[in-house]
Design an enzyme around this catalytic site. Structure first.
Site, short mmCIF file in Angstrom:
data_model
loop_
_atom_site.label_atom_id
_atom_site.label_comp_id
_atom_site.label_asym_id
_atom_site.label_seq_id
_atom_site.Cartn_x
_atom_site.Cartn_y
_atom_site.Cartn_z
N GLU A 105 0.84 -1.21 0.00
CA GLU A 105 0.00 0.00 0.00
C GLU A 105 0.87 1.26 0.00
O GLU A 105 0.55 2.24 -0.65
CB GLU A 105 -0.92 -0.03 1.22
CG GLU A 105 -1.96 -1.16 1.11
CD GLU A 105 -2.77 -1.33 2.36
OE1 GLU A 105 -2.18 -1.58 3.44
OE2 GLU A 105 -4.00 -1.22 2.29
N GLU A 125 -3.75 -9.45 4.26
CA GLU A 125 -4.54 -9.07 5.43
C GLU A 125 -5.73 -9.99 5.68
O GLU A 125 -6.11 -10.22 6.82
CB GLU A 125 -5.04 -7.62 5.30
CG GLU A 125 -3.95 -6.58 5.43
CD GLU A 125 -3.23 -6.29 4.13
OE1 GLU A 125 -3.29 -7.12 3.18
OE2 GLU A 125 -2.59 -5.23 4.05
#
Ligand code: T1G
Length: 697
Positions: A105, A125
């Protein structure tokens, strides 16, 4: 500061430096924002490169901060990425080795991305019960397209950088290099230094011909796959926002979902498992840098189901194996089974033919112990009889070279006794695989009183290499897993005595999340196995009371699926477990003979008695030092006994119920005359933690 700053000509280089994987902890986050500001204020700097020191670009948010104020302390990851994306000078990510989670990210917030081939790329995640919470669900679809991005986010799978870079139209990587990615990124940064406007991923659109139709298809398929886990379906909703909403609105959706998932018991369980798995590889009194012995060749004694499965683990890891049997036909049968297993995988498309050939080329066989003189490790997987083990280990002690590790796959016998058959007890260890040995992840590493520390370190490292979850156990009857399942099985039998049916018990615990209840499991594994063990235990531990129901069943020859009759009836050739009138009648007569009036038992009581039996025995195992930590107990049950992953293991589940409540339930069970009051005395460790309002973890 866990990030360094330097300039190479007109390019500023910010290097993340937070070993072991540059987790984006607070100190690293501060290093990035301060570096961006410093570069922005330096007129000599025309462009900025961010890279990672050591073995990763970044493994993501520092999960050691989870649950602490540090995780959201300023600057949080979102503001770090905003600072990068908002920089007035181009920021280039120089990516290598590992770029995962928040690390990816961060890279997506950069204006450009230069990657080394071979880099592991993932947004894992979802495996922590979460979703990418720093823009991953909004930015990844913009650079990889809806389908590739959604697949990566929903599965948490890892892809290689070159695989993604080859995707037509992708905008994830601006350049893929084979050499030193930092030099390439610095050169790239110099080339683009004056290019404006700065390309921001947030300004891109998600491309797909039929997005809504695809998203609906995704909801249906993901929903069907993830019934016990909320995160995967929530990933779809967050990515849908990337398709249907402006960027900032999509970010808001992602943030709300992330915050909600962080609070779910499933995410807590999955994060617990992440740490428990890594904690299991640490042995308190064996330093992490203990030198390990080289294992270039492995011997396996016994070509039965276990021996063949064990051998496959090493062949799969590219380690040559020599397998020994006493009779040629047993050897031939065993080798044929190994080949058949591999051929089945090839047929299913899970294994390439050349890989099959490679693996079988590493396998040799013999009838002569003398051929084992050069192995570095030998694993015995012969009949569970101490006299047979004695013969085998005496022979191995004669033949094997000094320093060879002698391991037993025993599941019930005393490893210290086995070690005493040799003149090298320090080289003897238990390696307890679970059937099918080439499939089940759990490997109990049984530490004898004399097992050397470097032997343990070697076996633990080898276990990771053959992709097992290794848990160290001390020597006791049943080690960790089987000792606990014994109490679970005893409670299952008592529940039948008191009025429950096999199907009621199975259904209750399967609703809790176990793949199979104790009675279906017994019918699958063979009820005669437990019968054999109980007969031994009646002699060795006469005070350990069991329900007689399992013996009555075996006396009827009802061993399970293999006899088309067990706790359930089976139609030959089918695996459906049908409630059995014969068993029902047997139970009625049995209760009458005991003078027990059958009572209705709630599913809640069934689940508590089965699971808390594991918890209480597990607590005893920890306080006796057989297991070094409660999370090891959880790893054993999650990877070897089908404990539902979304519950985190028996000890984690007890924590979520509150140990005070667990103890209160146990006190209630102790009052039941048909149960075992002595067993339900809370283990001292459990009683202590409950009284102090603490948890196992
Ligand atoms: N943070 C902190 N420590 C980590 C870590 C991380 N993200 N990842 C690994 N470690 C530690 C691990 O505990 C072990 O420590 C050591 O590194 C080596 O790990 C907002 C919120 C990166 C592929 O889920 O998949 O970003 O035991 O044995 O086999 O969206 O670790 O040595 O003390 O596994 O070479 C998302 C999880 C976080 C990545 C390296 N990231 N890690 O594998 O080594 S959530 C992940 C891995 C997030 C944002 C969200 C692997 C690896 P110790 P290892 P490895």
């Amino acid at each position: 500061m866990s990030a360094t700053y330097e300039t190479r000509g007109p390019v500023a280089v910010i290097t993340l430096n937070n070993p072991p994987v540059n987790g984006l902890g607070l100190s690293t986050r501060k290093g990035i924002t301060e570096g961006i500001e410093r570069a922005s204020n330096d007129p000599a700097v025309k462009a900025i490169v961010i890279t990672g020191a050591g073995k990763a670009f970044s493994g993501g948010a520092d999960i050691r901060e989870f649950g602490s104020p540090l995780a959201s302390a300023s600057p949080d990851l979102l503001s770090v990425i905003a600072a990068v994306e908002g920089s007035d000078k181009p920021v280039v990510a120089a990516i290598h080795s590992v770029v995962m989670g928040g690390g990816l990210e961060l890279a997506l917030g950069c204006h450009y991305r230069v990657a080394a081939a071979g880099t592991q790329v993932a947004l894992p995640e979802v495996k922590l019960g979460l979703l990418p919470g720093a823009g991953g669900t909004q930015r990844l679809p913009r650079v990889l397209g809806l389908e590739t991005a959604l697949n990566l986010i929903v599965t948490g799978d890892t892809a290689k950088s070159e695989q993604l870079a080859a995707q037509p139209g992708q905008k994830l990587f601006d350049k893929l290099v084979d050499g030193d990615v930092l030099d390439a990124a610095i050169a790239f940064a110099s080339d683009v230094a004056d290019r404006r406007p700065l390309p921001r991923v947030r300004d891109l659109k998600v491309s797909h011909p039929e997005p809504d139709a695809y998203l609906q298809f995704a909801r249906n398929t993901v929903g069907a796959m993830s019934k016990n886990f909320p995160a995967p379906l929530q990933c779809v909703e967050a990515v849908a926002a990337a398709v249907n909403k402006p960027f900032d609105a999509g970010m808001k959706v992602e943030g709300e979902i992330f915050a909600a998932l962080m609070q779910t018991p499933e995410s807590r369980a999955q994060r617990h498992m992440f740490f428990a798995e890594r904690a299991a590889s640490k042995i308190p009194d064996v330093p992490a840098d203990t030198p390990v012995r080289a294992i270039a060749k492995v011997g396996v004694i016994g070509a039965g189901t276990m021996g063949g499965g064990i051998a496959m683990n090493f062949l799969n890891a590219g380690i040559p194996v020599i397998i020994l049997e006493t009779k040629q036909e047993a050897l031939d049968r065993g080798l044929a089974t190994v080949r058949k297993n591999y051929e089945a995988q090839v047929k299913k498309g899970k294994l390439a033919q050349d890989k099959l050939d490679q693996r079988l080329a590493l396998l040799t066989s013999t009838l002569a112990y003398d051929d084992l003189k050069d192995v570095d490790l030998v694993i015995e997987a012969v009949f569970e009889d101490i006299n047979v083990k004695e013969t085998v280990f005496k022979a191995l002690d004669e033949v094997c070279k000094p320093g060879a590790i002698l391991a037993s796959n025993t599941s019930t016998l005393d490893v210290d006794k086995i070690a005493a058959f040799t003149k090298r007890p320090q080289d003897v260890v238990g390696m307890h695989f679970f059937s099918p040995a080439n499939v089940m992840k759990l490997l109990e590493v049984v530490r004898g009183a004399k097992t050397a520390k470097d032997v343990l370190a070697t076996v633990m490292a080898l276990g990771k290499k053959i992709r097992k979850t290794c848990v160290v156990s001390g020597v006791c009857d049943g080690f960790i897993g089987n000792r606990m399942i014994e109490q679970y099985s005893r409670q299952a039998g008592f529940l039948l005595d008191e009025g429950a049916s096999p199907q009621q018990v199975d259904k209750a615990i399967e609703k809790f999340g176990f793949a199979m209840g104790p009675f279906r499991m017994g019918d699958l594994a063979g009820n005669d196995i437990g019968w054999y063990i109980r007969k031994r235990r009646y002699i060795e531990q006469p005070d350990m009371r069991y329900s007689k129901t399992a013996d009555l069943l075996c006396e009827l020859g009802r061993f399970g699926q293999k006899t088309s009759a067990g706790w359930y009836d089976y139609v030959p050739g089918k695996r459906d477990a049908n409630p059995s009138p014969v068993v029902a009648e047997m139970l009625e007569k049995h209760r009458a003979a005991l003078g027990i009036t059958p009572r209705r038992i709630s599913d809640e009581e069934i689940v508590q008695r089965l699971v808390y039996a594991l918890v209480n025995e597990g607590a005893k195992i920890v306080e006796e030092g057989i297991a070094s930590k409660a999370s090891d107990i959880d790893m054993v049950y999650l990877t070897g006994y089908g404990f539902p992953l979304h519950r985190g293991g028996p000890m984690c589940y007890a924590d979520t119920q509150g140990l005070f409540n667990v103890v209160a339930s146990m006190k209630k069970f102790a009052k039941n005359p048909a149960d075992d009051a002595a067993f339900w005395q809370p283990a001292p460790l459990l009683a202590k933690l409950a009284a102090e309002g603490k948890t196992f973890s």
